[in-house]
Scaffold this active site. Structure first.
Site, short mmCIF file in Angstrom:
data_model
loop_
_atom_site.label_atom_id
_atom_site.label_comp_id
_atom_site.label_asym_id
_atom_site.label_seq_id
_atom_site.Cartn_x
_atom_site.Cartn_y
_atom_site.Cartn_z
N GLU A 50 45.72 44.41 40.76
CA GLU A 50 45.34 43.73 40.09
C GLU A 50 45.37 41.99 40.46
O GLU A 50 46.80 41.97 40.76
CB GLU A 50 45.47 43.42 38.48
CG GLU A 50 45.05 44.70 37.72
CD GLU A 50 45.50 44.90 36.33
OE1 GLU A 50 45.48 45.89 35.68
OE2 GLU A 50 46.17 43.79 35.81
N ASP A 61 47.72 35.20 27.69
CA ASP A 61 49.00 35.64 28.51
C ASP A 61 50.07 34.82 27.85
O ASP A 61 50.03 33.54 27.47
CB ASP A 61 48.54 35.04 29.68
CG ASP A 61 47.82 36.00 30.62
OD1 ASP A 61 48.31 37.03 30.63
OD2 ASP A 61 46.69 35.54 31.02
#
Lengths: 276, 406
Positions: A50, A61
């Site tokens: 990824e 995040d």
């Protein structure tokens, strides 16, 4: 549609182990080092990569991935450069799947059609776009499928059985199960609950299921990997980059800091096989 | 809200939460079930007479509604054009329009059985209004506030703390409203079971823009009735400042289908619209993008990275705007114009000296826009400013700008 993703999961399954999915932020800490990290990942044991598309406002995040994105942006990373990284990688590795992960706005500003065309040409296999739930499938998911790129959806502890079919409907490649309600880098509270959830999702789909959020060590990878088809590690890798820097700059040890960690995680997913 | 026909501008949003191109539900999957629950609970509350009666009762006895419509005689004489009226939202309990929304949402949170409230705040007005209703309804409250704003709006930080709220300074980015909203979203995605996110402006994922607008629409409805009572007709122009745009949409909404009423929104022009990243005028100086759950005009660079922007006013210092404003901008129903820091400071001082009213720096942007428009209008015409907040929180900062603190 054929991308590199199903073949890679099949290969790992044939080896009787989960896939190791590694997340790195493209262009962290700088373009050249980021490229070197990317190209070193397969040999270190990453099965699927990824690659983070840095965004100024990464709402899902935690501090580790946020900081990685900020380092990349400060070093001048753009979506165009991220696509060029994939293109360069593909000249050396035509088997390891690459999934771009990030937020919608940079793609929207690039232009959805132009982006999909460039991504396909560069050798991108899949997309994970955090802020595009099934309710917004017309934006990118449907066009991506038409362009031959997998759209990998996140499912979460809040995605109940009633909602799951809608979430899975246009999902392809694999399903990314978010192990907790929270942001990347937090701590998994119950491994058993994660296993239960994976079983529940398996009742709705034949796609492989990778578990992410909160997997930091080889032991975590071994434990979570027992119940899933793949484990995703991101924050730990971003933190390894951080730990190798000197005054924010890459050092001779930066690439090795990542490959050492990934090699350990790789042994973890192989232990998951032995334990299973 | 009553739909008023196919061509009405008051019908939005559609079922997908869109106002034309804008709005939507661009959130992480973890939050998706929550905002669907919220929409369901809100739809039920909307048609529940008991819920509406409770809001009305509290609006009257706790907030002090209706807020007065005040004829600003000296301001009118000074500008030499249209008759100037102030809608005195700054006289509401807590000192701004923000309480209209927090009261509605806290009752909704109670209905939904939520036990913890989080909010973001820029100038601290929404933070104070949230901390206030949390005190009243005995719910724990965490307010995320950019570290820069904590410093420049310190009186409001103290108020929130005294009201029992926990204020969490956010140091990411420029430490302003955008960063506070990111952090609030991260908290919400973590504490999904217990927590209600009380968004302070008419932005974010559907149904927030619609819901906040509806709670704020009382402002325009009262103006309409009060102007009818005062002059027997609608105003000729209405002005409000626009950050996220909750006071503005609440002021404008009642007038959207009255084409004789000109509507003006004042954006934060900062150091000037020509200064790169030196302003927070997202419609005048930005372009459509996706942030914080909705598509709307955003300040951003060529790569789609969001800019921080700048405004002297913490409440307007946000790189986006509510999606309905983006729609009203594209359809040109509302004229949005940038007001610089300096123009706002001048308006702030003028209002204070002429009318004995210290306006919030946010509202001073609206006043500065009014000061441009009113002189071009006839003496028989009327113009209304939504005086959205009082300026007590700003006196220290303004004193510093003006060199009065020595």
């Amino acid at each position: 549609m054929t991308t590199r993703i199903p073949a890679r999961f099949a290969k790992c399954a044939a080896e009787g182990r989960p896939a190791l999915v590694t997340f790195t932020m493209a262009g962290d800490p700088d373009l050249a080092t980021g490229q070197a990290i990317l190209e070193a990942l397969p040999a270190a044991g990453a099965d699927i990569i990824e690659l983070g598309m840095a965004f100024s406002d990464p709402m899902a995040d935690g501090p580790g991935v946020q900081a990685a994105g900020q380092r990349a942006l400060a070093a001048g990373q753009t979506l165009k450069k991220t696509l060029a990284m994939v293109e360069a990688f593909r000249k050396k590795d035509n088997d390891t799947p690459i999934v771009l992960m990030g937020y919608y706005n940079p793609i929207y500003i690039f232009g959805v059609d132009a982006f999909l065309e460039a991504a396909k040409a560069a050798g991108v296999d899949g997309l994970i776009v955090v802020d595009l739930p099934p309710e917004e499938d017309d934006e990118l998911c449907i066009p991506a499928l038409a362009a031959g790129i997998n759209f990998i959806r996140l499912t979460t502890p809040t995605t109940d059985d009633k909602r799951l079919p809608a979430v899975l409907r246009n999902t392809s490649g694999f399903v990314y199960y978010v192990s907790m309600t929270g942001i990347t880098g937090a701590t998994i509270k119950s491994h058993a609950a994660v296993g239960e959830a994976v079983k529940r999702i398996k009742g709705h789909t034949d796609l492989p299921i990778a578990v992410g959020f909160g997997i930091k060590t080889a032991d975590d990878a071994a434990t979570i990997g027992r119940d899933s088809d793949g484990v995703v590690v991101g924050t730990a890798i971003c933190n390894a980059v951080l730990g190798s820097l000197d005054n924010g700059k890459a050092t001779a040890g930066t690439v090795a800091a990542v490959t050492t960690l990934v090699a350990g995680l790789s042994s973890g997913v192989r232990r998951a096989k032995a334990a299973a | 809200m009553t739909a008023t026909g196919a061509n009405s501008l008051r019908n939005g949003p559609d079922e997908q939460g869109r106002f034309g191109l804008y709005g939507g539900r661009f959130v992480a999957e973890t939050l998706m079930p929550l905002i669907l629950d919220l929409e369901k609970a809100y739809r039920e509350a909307q048609v529940d007479p008991e819920f509406q009666a409770e809001i009305k009762h509290l609006a009257t006895h706790y907030v002090g509604r209706p807020s007065p419509l005040y004829f600003a005689e000296r301001m009118t004489e000074h500008l030499g054009g249209a008759k100037v009226y102030f809608k005195r939202e700054e006289l509401n309990h807590t000192g701004s329009h923000k309480i209209n929304n927090t009261l509605g949402q806290i009752l909704l949170a109670k209905r939904m059985g939520k036990t913890r409230i989080i909010a973001e705040t820029g100038a601290g007005q929404h933070g104070v209004a949230t901390a206030t209703v949390c005190a009243k309804f005995d719910l724990p409250c965490v307010v995320f506030m950019g570290a820069t704003d904590v410093e420049r709006q310190y009186p409001n930080v103290l108020r929130m703390k005294m009201l029992g709220a926990e204020v969490r300074p956010v140091t990411a980015g420029a430490g302003t409203l955008k960063d506070a909203m990111n952090e609030a979203l991260r908290d919400w995605v973590t504490n999904v079971d217990t927590t209600y996110y009380l968004i302070g402006t008419a932005a974010g994922p559907h149904p927030y823009p619609e819901m906040v607008r509806n709670f704020q629409s009382i402002i325009g409805e009262e103006i309409k009735a009060q102007m009818q009572a005062e002059n027997g007709k609608l105003p000729d122009a209405v002005v409000a400042c626009v950050g996220g745009g909750s006071n503005a949409i609440g002021t404008f909404h009642a007038f959207l289908d009255d084409p004789s009423v000109k509507l003006y929104g004042a954006e934060a022009g900062g150091h000037g619209i020509e200064v790169e990243n030196g302003h927070a005028a997202s419609m005048t100086g930005g372009r459509p993008g996706v942030l914080h759950g909705n598509r709307t005009y955003l300040l951003q660079d060529a790569d789609g990275q969001i800019l921080e922007g700048h405004s002297i006013s913490a409440g307007l210092d946000y790189p986006g705007v509510g999606p309905e404003h983006s729609y009203l901008h594209d359809t040109r129903r509302v004229t949005y114009a940038p007001i610089t820091d300096k123009e706002a400071l001048d308006a702030f001082q003028l209002c204070t000296r002429l009318e004995g009213i210290i306006p919030a720096l946010e509202s001073a942007h609206g006043l500065a826009q009014l000061m441009k428009v009113a002189p071009t209008m006839g003496k028989d015409e009327t113009i209304v400013l939504c005086l959205s907040g009082r300026g007590d929180k700003d006196v220290e900062s303004v004193g510093r700008y003006l060199g009065m603190n020595e």
